[in-house]
Design a protein around this motif. Sequence first.
Motif, PDB file in Angstrom:
ATOM      1  N   PHE A 173       2.284   8.894  -7.931  1.00 56.75           N
ATOM      2  CA  PHE A 173       2.286   7.722  -7.065  1.00 56.75           C
ATOM      3  C   PHE A 173       0.932   7.010  -7.122  1.00 56.75           C
ATOM      4  N   LEU A 174      -0.156   7.802  -7.140  1.00 57.96           N
ATOM      5  CA  LEU A 174      -1.494   7.205  -7.175  1.00 57.96           C
ATOM      6  C   LEU A 174      -1.710   6.462  -8.494  1.00 57.96           C
ATOM      7  N   THR A 175      -1.233   7.041  -9.585  1.00 59.53           N
ATOM      8  CA  THR A 175      -1.365   6.388 -10.887  1.00 59.53           C
ATOM      9  C   THR A 175      -0.559   5.094 -10.943  1.00 59.53           C
ATOM     10  N   SER A 176       0.627   5.122 -10.337  1.00 60.20           N
ATOM     11  CA  SER A 176       1.446   3.911 -10.332  1.00 60.20           C
ATOM     12  C   SER A 176       0.774   2.806  -9.545  1.00 60.20           C
ATOM     13  N   ARG A 177       0.034   3.154  -8.457  1.00 53.25           N
ATOM     14  CA  ARG A 177      -0.668   2.131  -7.693  1.00 53.25           C
ATOM     15  C   ARG A 177      -1.785   1.520  -8.524  1.00 53.25           C
ATOM     16  N   ALA A 225       0.824  -1.225   0.000  1.00 58.62           N
ATOM     17  CA  ALA A 225       0.000   0.000   0.000  1.00 58.62           C
ATOM     18  C   ALA A 225       0.845   1.257   0.000  1.00 58.62           C
ATOM     19  N   ARG A 226       2.138   1.136  -0.289  1.00 56.50           N
ATOM     20  CA  ARG A 226       3.046   2.278  -0.132  1.00 56.50           C
ATOM     21  C   ARG A 226       2.671   3.460  -1.027  1.00 56.50           C
ATOM     22  N   SER A 227       2.156   3.199  -2.231  1.00 56.85           N
ATOM     23  CA  SER A 227       1.808   4.319  -3.123  1.00 56.85           C
ATOM     24  C   SER A 227       0.705   5.179  -2.503  1.00 56.85           C
ATOM     25  N   GLY A 228      -0.322   4.537  -1.945  1.00 58.80           N
ATOM     26  CA  GLY A 228      -1.393   5.286  -1.304  1.00 58.80           C
ATOM     27  C   GLY A 228      -0.915   6.014  -0.062  1.00 58.80           C
ATOM     28  N   VAL A 229      -0.024   5.347   0.704  1.00 56.49           N
ATOM     29  CA  VAL A 229       0.506   5.976   1.917  1.00 56.49           C
ATOM     30  C   VAL A 229       1.336   7.212   1.558  1.00 56.49           C
ATOM     31  N   ILE A 230       2.211   7.062   0.560  1.00 55.79           N
ATOM     32  CA  ILE A 230       3.044   8.199   0.134  1.00 55.79           C
ATOM     33  C   ILE A 230       2.178   9.325  -0.415  1.00 55.79           C
ATOM     34  N   THR A 231       1.115   8.964  -1.115  1.00 51.36           N
ATOM     35  CA  THR A 231       0.190   9.984  -1.615  1.00 51.36           C
ATOM     36  C   THR A 231      -0.410  10.786  -0.460  1.00 51.36           C
ATOM     37  N   GLY A 232      -0.800  10.101   0.610  1.00 56.51           N
ATOM     38  CA  GLY A 232      -1.335  10.788   1.781  1.00 56.51           C
ATOM     39  C   GLY A 232      -0.317  11.705   2.430  1.00 56.51           C
ATOM     40  N   VAL A 233       0.920  11.240   2.527  1.00 56.71           N
ATOM     41  CA  VAL A 233       1.976  12.069   3.123  1.00 56.71           C
ATOM     42  C   VAL A 233       2.229  13.314   2.267  1.00 56.71           C
ATOM     43  N   LEU A 234       2.259  13.136   0.947  1.00 55.47           N
ATOM     44  CA  LEU A 234       2.491  14.285   0.061  1.00 55.47           C
ATOM     45  C   LEU A 234       1.312  15.257   0.108  1.00 55.47           C
ATOM     46  N   PHE A 235       0.092  14.726   0.211  1.00 54.06           N
ATOM     47  CA  PHE A 235      -1.081  15.583   0.337  1.00 54.06           C
ATOM     48  C   PHE A 235      -0.999  16.411   1.619  1.00 54.06           C
ATOM     49  N   ALA A 236      -0.572  15.772   2.700  1.00 53.34           N
ATOM     50  CA  ALA A 236      -0.404  16.486   3.968  1.00 53.34           C
ATOM     51  C   ALA A 236       0.682  17.552   3.849  1.00 53.34           C
ATOM     52  N   LEU A 237       1.755  17.232   3.113  1.00 56.73           N
ATOM     53  CA  LEU A 237       2.823  18.214   2.906  1.00 56.73           C
ATOM     54  C   LEU A 237       2.312  19.432   2.140  1.00 56.73           C
TER      55      LEU A 237
END
Length: 271
Positions: free
Chosen positions: A264-268, A179-191
Amino acid sequence: MFNGFFALLCVAAFAIVVVPLADILWMTLVKGGAAVTPTLFTQVTNGISGGLLNAIEGTLVLSGGALLFAAPIGVLSGVYLSEYGHGRWGGVVRFLADVLTGVPSIVLGYFAYVTLVVGLGWQFSALAGAITLAIMVMPYIARFTELAMRQNPSSLREAAYALGCKEHQVVLRVLLPAARSGVITGVLFALAISVGETAPLIYTAGWSNYLWNGRLTQEPIGYLTYVIWSFINQPFASAHALAYAAAFLVVAMVLAINLVARAFLTSRRAF
């Protein structure tokens, strides 16, 4: 006839959303782009003139510091909600996270001012600002992580258990990496959210014309959104130029972060 009216209504609603946004972006790109010079990246702010080096550095320090606090706690909270949050307690945590995302940022800023700046005596500082931003963006990371974990196919979990993995190994070595792509997407959204915030930082970070000296408390720090909020009200062309340049830099940062997040979301989805 009804279909035509409904389509016209949808087009009008779309225009109401898009036209103001396009106007803001166009004004920011035109006026902000014209104000961007090499001096902005090499000099600190001097009153209402000079550069934005101190504000750029402060924005990176505050947003990076916020992620240092929010990312680990948010990801672990999302894992908990996904794997163990099926009962009443999980529902309570999920409800509180949703409520926290709806709290106005200026209220969080005032709360942090009372507890951190005055209560703990930290005064205006990078640590107070970073913790306030972390509290604000943590629920987003938690919910993004939960949703990303829930999208893992059940066959992945069953295969891991069939190979003899223990529960923590299934979560940490199989499900979370998947689930790393979704997790990284969330972190970037928070950033992206933290980069564009102003109200909570007015109460916690203050403002400084100087570069950050490394002190976490009892030392104010500059940031780009303060320049936008404060300098645009000044009756001087140099102040307006700095405000538009700061707006241009913030929009560019948020746009770049969102493009990376979508990648990242597209790659997931492709995976």
